[in-house]
Scaffold this motif. Sequence first.
Motif, PDB file in Angstrom:
ATOM      1  N   GLU A   1       0.969  -1.176   0.170  1.00  0.00           N
ATOM      2  CA  GLU A   1       0.102   0.080  -0.074  1.00  0.00           C
ATOM      3  C   GLU A   1       0.591   1.105  -0.016  1.00  0.00           C
ATOM      4  OE1 GLU A   1      -2.435  -0.479   3.489  1.00  0.00           O
ATOM      5  OE2 GLU A   1      -3.396  -2.118   2.632  1.00  0.00           O
ATOM      6  N   VAL A   2       2.309   1.165   0.388  1.00  0.00           N
ATOM      7  CA  VAL A   2       2.815   2.267   0.450  1.00  0.00           C
ATOM      8  C   VAL A   2       4.166   1.926  -0.767  1.00  0.00           C
ATOM      9  CG1 VAL A   2       2.479   2.888   2.835  1.00  0.00           C
ATOM     10  CG2 VAL A   2       4.472   1.387   2.190  1.00  0.00           C
ATOM     11  N   SER A   3       5.080   3.080  -0.881  1.00  0.00           N
ATOM     12  CA  SER A   3       6.085   2.842  -1.932  1.00  0.00           C
ATOM     13  C   SER A   3       7.107   1.915  -1.626  1.00  0.00           C
ATOM     14  CB  SER A   3       6.845   4.259  -1.658  1.00  0.00           C
ATOM     15  OG  SER A   3       8.083   4.126  -2.537  1.00  0.00           O
ATOM     16  N   LYS A   4       7.593   1.370  -2.583  1.00  0.00           N
ATOM     17  CA  LYS A   4       8.408   0.069  -2.409  1.00  0.00           C
ATOM     18  C   LYS A   4       9.789   0.706  -1.819  1.00  0.00           C
ATOM     19  CE  LYS A   4      10.237   0.627  -7.206  1.00  0.00           C
ATOM     20  NZ  LYS A   4      10.443   0.071  -8.361  1.00  0.00           N
ATOM     21  N   ASN A   5      10.066   1.845  -1.860  1.00  0.00           N
ATOM     22  CA  ASN A   5      11.192   2.505  -1.295  1.00  0.00           C
ATOM     23  C   ASN A   5      11.186   2.358   0.233  1.00  0.00           C
ATOM     24  OD1 ASN A   5      12.476   5.184  -3.662  1.00  0.00           O
ATOM     25  ND2 ASN A   5      12.761   2.914  -3.553  1.00  0.00           N
ATOM     26  N   ALA A   6      10.181   2.460   0.728  1.00  0.00           N
ATOM     27  CA  ALA A   6      10.112   2.435   2.163  1.00  0.00           C
ATOM     28  C   ALA A   6      10.734   1.294   3.007  1.00  0.00           C
ATOM     29  CB  ALA A   6       8.710   2.692   2.754  1.00  0.00           C
ATOM     30  N   PRO A   7      10.447  -0.145   2.687  1.00  0.00           N
ATOM     31  CA  PRO A   7      11.212  -0.969   3.273  1.00  0.00           C
ATOM     32  C   PRO A   7      12.505  -1.168   2.563  1.00  0.00           C
ATOM     33  CG  PRO A   7       9.539  -2.003   1.829  1.00  0.00           C
ATOM     34  CD  PRO A   7       9.205  -0.469   1.751  1.00  0.00           C
ATOM     35  N   GLN A   8      12.717  -1.049   1.300  1.00  0.00           N
ATOM     36  CA  GLN A   8      13.794  -1.401   0.586  1.00  0.00           C
ATOM     37  C   GLN A   8      15.137  -0.585   1.458  1.00  0.00           C
ATOM     38  OE1 GLN A   8      14.755  -4.035  -1.386  1.00  0.00           O
ATOM     39  NE2 GLN A   8      12.627  -4.633  -0.598  1.00  0.00           N
ATOM     40  N   MET A   9      14.552   0.587   1.365  1.00  0.00           N
ATOM     41  CA  MET A   9      15.747   1.623   1.665  1.00  0.00           C
ATOM     42  C   MET A   9      15.980   1.666   3.241  1.00  0.00           C
ATOM     43  SD  MET A   9      16.740   3.400  -0.818  1.00  0.00           S
ATOM     44  CE  MET A   9      17.673   4.819   0.041  1.00  0.00           C
ATOM     45  N   ALA A  10      15.088   1.179   3.999  1.00  0.00           N
ATOM     46  CA  ALA A  10      15.353   0.823   5.571  1.00  0.00           C
ATOM     47  C   ALA A  10      16.321  -0.283   5.581  1.00  0.00           C
ATOM     48  CB  ALA A  10      14.051   0.462   6.185  1.00  0.00           C
ATOM     49  N   ILE A  11      16.087  -1.087   4.687  1.00  0.00           N
ATOM     50  CA  ILE A  11      17.171  -2.351   4.882  1.00  0.00           C
ATOM     51  C   ILE A  11      18.582  -2.033   4.703  1.00  0.00           C
ATOM     52  CG2 ILE A  11      17.650  -4.587   4.061  1.00  0.00           C
ATOM     53  CD1 ILE A  11      14.889  -5.162   3.686  1.00  0.00           C
ATOM     54  N   MET A  12      18.620  -0.987   3.368  1.00  0.00           N
ATOM     55  CA  MET A  12      19.759  -0.520   3.053  1.00  0.00           C
ATOM     56  C   MET A  12      20.640   0.476   3.910  1.00  0.00           C
ATOM     57  SD  MET A  12      19.062   0.379  -0.742  1.00  0.00           S
ATOM     58  CE  MET A  12      20.878   1.091  -1.345  1.00  0.00           C
ATOM     59  N   GLN A  13      19.728   1.053   4.934  1.00  0.00           N
ATOM     60  CA  GLN A  13      20.306   1.773   5.878  1.00  0.00           C
ATOM     61  C   GLN A  13      20.964   0.932   7.061  1.00  0.00           C
ATOM     62  OE1 GLN A  13      16.845   4.274   6.947  1.00  0.00           O
ATOM     63  NE2 GLN A  13      17.051   5.569   5.060  1.00  0.00           N
ATOM     64  N   LEU A  14      20.100  -0.429   7.395  1.00  0.00           N
ATOM     65  CA  LEU A  14      20.391  -1.216   8.258  1.00  0.00           C
ATOM     66  C   LEU A  14      22.145  -1.754   7.833  1.00  0.00           C
ATOM     67  CD1 LEU A  14      20.415  -3.085  10.660  1.00  0.00           C
ATOM     68  CD2 LEU A  14      19.162  -4.692   9.159  1.00  0.00           C
ATOM     69  N   GLY A  15      22.177  -2.073   6.449  1.00  0.00           N
ATOM     70  CA  GLY A  15      23.539  -2.347   6.025  1.00  0.00           C
ATOM     71  C   GLY A  15      24.640  -1.492   6.052  1.00  0.00           C
ATOM     72  N   ARG A  16      24.397  -0.218   5.976  1.00  0.00           N
ATOM     73  CA  ARG A  16      25.207   0.901   6.493  1.00  0.00           C
ATOM     74  C   ARG A  16      25.573   0.888   7.664  1.00  0.00           C
ATOM     75  NH1 ARG A  16      22.571   3.633   2.200  1.00  0.00           N
ATOM     76  NH2 ARG A  16      21.090   4.933   3.500  1.00  0.00           N
ATOM     77  N   ALA A  17      24.407   0.968   8.531  1.00  0.00           N
ATOM     78  CA  ALA A  17      24.725   0.805  10.127  1.00  0.00           C
ATOM     79  C   ALA A  17      25.570  -0.600  10.494  1.00  0.00           C
ATOM     80  CB  ALA A  17      23.169   0.460  10.768  1.00  0.00           C
ATOM     81  N   PHE A  18      25.547  -1.624  10.088  1.00  0.00           N
ATOM     82  CA  PHE A  18      26.405  -2.563  10.296  1.00  0.00           C
ATOM     83  C   PHE A  18      27.716  -2.327   9.620  1.00  0.00           C
ATOM     84  CE2 PHE A  18      22.849  -5.581  11.020  1.00  0.00           C
ATOM     85  CZ  PHE A  18      23.513  -6.415  12.379  1.00  0.00           C
ATOM     86  N   GLN A  19      27.895  -1.616   8.389  1.00  0.00           N
ATOM     87  CA  GLN A  19      29.256  -1.585   8.033  1.00  0.00           C
ATOM     88  C   GLN A  19      29.983  -0.386   9.008  1.00  0.00           C
ATOM     89  OE1 GLN A  19      29.044   0.309   3.881  1.00  0.00           O
ATOM     90  NE2 GLN A  19      31.365   0.746   3.905  1.00  0.00           N
ATOM     91  N   ASN A  20      29.085   0.446   9.568  1.00  0.00           N
ATOM     92  CA  ASN A  20      29.800   1.493  10.465  1.00  0.00           C
ATOM     93  C   ASN A  20      30.162   0.877  11.996  1.00  0.00           C
ATOM     94  OD1 ASN A  20      29.361   3.497   8.643  1.00  0.00           O
ATOM     95  ND2 ASN A  20      27.351   4.253   9.669  1.00  0.00           N
ATOM     96  N   PHE A  21      29.564  -0.249  11.978  1.00  0.00           N
ATOM     97  CA  PHE A  21      29.688  -1.124  13.341  1.00  0.00           C
ATOM     98  C   PHE A  21      31.139  -1.844  13.109  1.00  0.00           C
ATOM     99  CE2 PHE A  21      29.141  -5.463  15.263  1.00  0.00           C
ATOM    100  CZ  PHE A  21      29.407  -4.964  16.517  1.00  0.00           C
ATOM    101  N   PHE A  22      30.918  -2.463  11.936  1.00  0.00           N
ATOM    102  CA  PHE A  22      32.146  -3.502  11.863  1.00  0.00           C
ATOM    103  C   PHE A  22      33.482  -2.506  11.558  1.00  0.00           C
ATOM    104  CE2 PHE A  22      29.093  -6.464   9.679  1.00  0.00           C
ATOM    105  CZ  PHE A  22      28.904  -7.241  10.982  1.00  0.00           C
TER     106      PHE A  22
END
Length: 350
Positions: free
Chosen positions: A75-96
């Motif tokens: 019901e919402v833009s496909k970017n909403a969940p996809q970009m959230a997971i990409m942001q999680l990937g960057r968060a893990f990269q910063n953590f590592f």
Amino acid sequence: MFLAHRIQLVPNNVQATYLARAAGTARFAYNWALAEWGRRYAACKADPSLPTPNEGALRRQLNAIKRDCFPWMLEVSKNAPQMAIMQLGRAFQNFFEGRARYPTFRRKGRDDRFTLTNDQFRIEANRIRIPKLGWVRMRESLRFAGRIVSASILRIADRWYASITVDTADPILPYSDSQGAVGVDFGVTTLATLSTGETVTGPKALRTLLERMRRLSRGLSRKVKGSRNRARAKIVLAKLHARIANLRRDSLHKLSSSITRHFDTIGIEDLNVKGMLGNRRLSRAIADMGFGELRRQLAYKAAQRGRLVVVVNRWYPSSKTCSCCGYLLVQLDLGVRHWTCQDCGTQHDP
């Protein structure tokens, strides 16, 4: 140079409901991916033949199951969940890489936001077009010219904002009356003391509104969880927090703009703000000043105007050194606010 312009949105009730639903979808996708990442990592440790988790695989997995398991995501833009997971990937990269802590789950009411790529929205004058929603009015038009990169839709208290990132050519703002070099000393009593003798007290927004914040916090704690009265009290408290942040941000912008407009070379101290916040007696006053934000603003505004920011080593004894003859005072206690140079007799205010 990437610049972001945060603009307040003016959605109607239907549009505000959609924005809240899209933010909830992004938050759910982020939390789902974080839990799945942990599960996959545990399985990988137990069986080294299994692949290690990554954000690309999680995005493909969500795309494969969301139509059957989470149909409300459509019901919402496909970017909403996809970009959230990409942001999680960057968060893990910063953590590592040691730049951040391990990612934590997002919370409703605190992390209400979602991101759109530049091919999913359009801006015309004072409005923005969001997928599956249409045009939403904005308080003002986009301030920067250049290639639009992305837009983050976020809620602060009861207001919605669009933070639009633009890739622009390095802007060189016009010079003003230059007064040469200046040293800026950050402090708790006064926000900034310039080597010219000028002092800036700062708004001390938290200190000014602290009693009101305490009263609203006590009122919120007494409300029944899940009640409408608690929801109203929560919004009132959130609006007060937003007001404090806006007052602090406004004063820092005015100060940093004034300094970069009038001086060619700006010297600031490399403060260990994180360590200073460990002082239980001064931590609230230090946080209320916003030293880190002021340094960030001075750096990018000086770059825009072609100025130079010099960061002085935190161990350099600037407070104990006479600026006229170079005499170094052996000892200077924190309680001493004035001292006289023994060589040239100059009065100093550290």
